[in-house]
Design a protein around this motif. Sequence first.
Motif, PDB file in Angstrom:
ATOM      1  N   UNK A 129       0.822  -1.206   0.000  1.00 31.28           N
ATOM      2  CA  UNK A 129       0.000   0.000   0.000  1.00 31.28           C
ATOM      3  C   UNK A 129       0.860   1.263   0.000  1.00 31.28           C
ATOM      4  N   UNK A 130       0.298   2.342  -0.500  1.00 33.63           N
ATOM      5  CA  UNK A 130       0.989   3.631  -0.547  1.00 33.63           C
ATOM      6  C   UNK A 130       1.308   4.130   0.862  1.00 33.63           C
ATOM      7  N   UNK A 131       0.454   3.817   1.830  1.00 38.96           N
ATOM      8  CA  UNK A 131       0.703   4.225   3.217  1.00 38.96           C
ATOM      9  C   UNK A 131       1.980   3.609   3.768  1.00 38.96           C
ATOM     10  N   UNK A 132       2.255   2.365   3.392  1.00 39.84           N
ATOM     11  CA  UNK A 132       3.493   1.705   3.813  1.00 39.84           C
ATOM     12  C   UNK A 132       4.689   2.422   3.195  1.00 39.84           C
ATOM     13  N   UNK A 133       4.574   2.791   1.916  1.00 42.73           N
ATOM     14  CA  UNK A 133       5.667   3.511   1.245  1.00 42.73           C
ATOM     15  C   UNK A 133       5.918   4.871   1.897  1.00 42.73           C
ATOM     16  N   UNK A 134       4.832   5.573   2.224  1.00 42.37           N
ATOM     17  CA  UNK A 134       4.992   6.888   2.862  1.00 42.37           C
ATOM     18  C   UNK A 134       5.656   6.753   4.230  1.00 42.37           C
ATOM     19  N   UNK A 135       5.230   5.766   4.991  1.00 43.37           N
ATOM     20  CA  UNK A 135       5.825   5.548   6.313  1.00 43.37           C
ATOM     21  C   UNK A 135       7.296   5.162   6.180  1.00 43.37           C
ATOM     22  N   UNK A 136       7.616   4.328   5.196  1.00 41.90           N
ATOM     23  CA  UNK A 136       9.001   3.918   4.950  1.00 41.90           C
ATOM     24  C   UNK A 136       9.847   5.125   4.561  1.00 41.90           C
ATOM     25  N   UNK A 137       9.339   5.947   3.675  1.00 37.92           N
ATOM     26  CA  UNK A 137      10.071   7.124   3.195  1.00 37.92           C
ATOM     27  C   UNK A 137      10.393   8.096   4.321  1.00 37.92           C
ATOM     28  N   UNK A 138       9.467   8.254   5.252  1.00 40.99           N
ATOM     29  CA  UNK A 138       9.654   9.218   6.339  1.00 40.99           C
ATOM     30  C   UNK A 138      10.331   8.609   7.562  1.00 40.99           C
ATOM     31  N   UNK A 139      10.888   7.409   7.423  1.00 43.23           N
ATOM     32  CA  UNK A 139      11.600   6.780   8.539  1.00 43.23           C
ATOM     33  C   UNK A 139      10.675   6.326   9.640  1.00 43.23           C
TER      34      UNK A 139
ATOM     35  N   UNK B 290       9.611   3.409  10.233  1.00 39.80           N
ATOM     36  CA  UNK B 290       9.991   2.099  10.758  1.00 39.80           C
ATOM     37  C   UNK B 290      11.399   2.220  11.340  1.00 39.80           C
ATOM     38  N   UNK B 291      11.670   1.561  12.468  1.00 40.65           N
ATOM     39  CA  UNK B 291      13.019   1.676  13.043  1.00 40.65           C
ATOM     40  C   UNK B 291      14.053   0.976  12.163  1.00 40.65           C
ATOM     41  N   UNK B 292      15.253   1.546  12.110  1.00 36.13           N
ATOM     42  CA  UNK B 292      16.338   0.935  11.351  1.00 36.13           C
ATOM     43  C   UNK B 292      16.779  -0.319  12.089  1.00 36.13           C
ATOM     44  N   UNK B 293      16.650  -1.460  11.452  1.00 36.43           N
ATOM     45  CA  UNK B 293      17.067  -2.709  12.076  1.00 36.43           C
ATOM     46  C   UNK B 293      18.458  -3.131  11.635  1.00 36.43           C
TER      47      UNK B 293
ATOM     48  N   UNK C 101      13.242  -6.433   8.919  1.00 40.31           N
ATOM     49  CA  UNK C 101      12.360  -5.970   7.846  1.00 40.31           C
ATOM     50  C   UNK C 101      12.720  -4.590   7.318  1.00 40.31           C
ATOM     51  N   UNK C 102      13.226  -3.713   8.169  1.00 39.97           N
ATOM     52  CA  UNK C 102      13.461  -2.332   7.780  1.00 39.97           C
ATOM     53  C   UNK C 102      14.963  -2.050   7.760  1.00 39.97           C
ATOM     54  N   UNK C 103      15.501  -1.802   6.569  1.00 40.44           N
ATOM     55  CA  UNK C 103      16.939  -1.612   6.388  1.00 40.44           C
ATOM     56  C   UNK C 103      17.213  -0.242   5.790  1.00 40.44           C
TER      57      UNK C 103
ATOM     58  N   UNK D 284      18.858   4.863   0.971  1.00 41.28           N
ATOM     59  CA  UNK D 284      17.622   4.214   0.529  1.00 41.28           C
ATOM     60  C   UNK D 284      17.077   3.329   1.633  1.00 41.28           C
ATOM     61  N   UNK D 285      15.800   3.509   1.928  1.00 43.20           N
ATOM     62  CA  UNK D 285      15.091   2.624   2.858  1.00 43.20           C
ATOM     63  C   UNK D 285      14.660   1.379   2.098  1.00 43.20           C
ATOM     64  N   UNK D 286      14.807   0.213   2.723  1.00 44.13           N
ATOM     65  CA  UNK D 286      14.408  -1.048   2.111  1.00 44.13           C
ATOM     66  C   UNK D 286      13.496  -1.785   3.078  1.00 44.13           C
ATOM     67  N   UNK D 287      12.378  -2.291   2.565  1.00 42.92           N
ATOM     68  CA  UNK D 287      11.444  -3.080   3.359  1.00 42.92           C
ATOM     69  C   UNK D 287      11.480  -4.507   2.842  1.00 42.92           C
ATOM     70  N   UNK D 288      11.799  -5.453   3.733  1.00 38.12           N
ATOM     71  CA  UNK D 288      11.811  -6.865   3.371  1.00 38.12           C
ATOM     72  C   UNK D 288      10.489  -7.508   3.754  1.00 38.12           C
ATOM     73  N   UNK D 289      10.131  -8.556   3.048  1.00 40.96           N
ATOM     74  CA  UNK D 289       8.909  -9.281   3.398  1.00 40.96           C
ATOM     75  C   UNK D 289       9.169 -10.137   4.628  1.00 40.96           C
TER      76      UNK D 289
END
Length: 196
Positions: free
Chosen positions: A79-89, A91-94, A124-126, A173-178
């Motif tokens: 979803x676009x909401x996940x992308x927006x949240x990822x873009x704005x940091x 999710x915590x950097x793991x 998940x969040x890199x 670049x923020x990366x989200x893993x499944x």
Amino acid sequence: MNQSLSDDRDFRAMMGDVKPLRGHNRAETGKKRANATEAQRARREAAEETLGERNFLSDDFVDLVPPFDPIAFRREGIQQGVMDKLKHGGYPVQAQLHLNRRPLAECRRLLFPFIQDAYAHDLRSLLIVHGRGRDIDSPANVLRSYLAKWLTQFDEVQAYISAQSADGGLGATWVMLRKSDRAKANNRERQQKRRG
């Protein structure tokens, strides 16, 4: 009697028969390590070749991304909401990987195990820091262009997007893993326990 003379005399009395180290002023830590044996070198080279064979990241031609354009990708269903949240940091950097000012071949070699290990450890969040060039053919922009190509080659990568300026801007670049199957099973188990 003067306090400093008394302290000096007390110190000398406590030191007694202590003698300084002879020769160099370093402790002996044991035998010096011998060079790697022929068998050790062969095993190391075989391991590097095996990793190189598993590394499916292509170093073929890539279309260069304009230097001031952000990079972004999302798989179907994200979803676009996940992308927006990822873009704005959001999710915590793991885990972080710093590729700035490294040769392209080394970046390719480092990225592959980084993504694989992160997925294996249910991260998940890199955040990948790669730098950003001001010219289209600058090394940093070439790396950024290859990174955009490489990340899409991983099935584990759900999405990626250029970071905001607070997290490195176009140079990161923020990366989200499944979720891994193990993480999904743990999540289902927690949900069932909560429901009772």
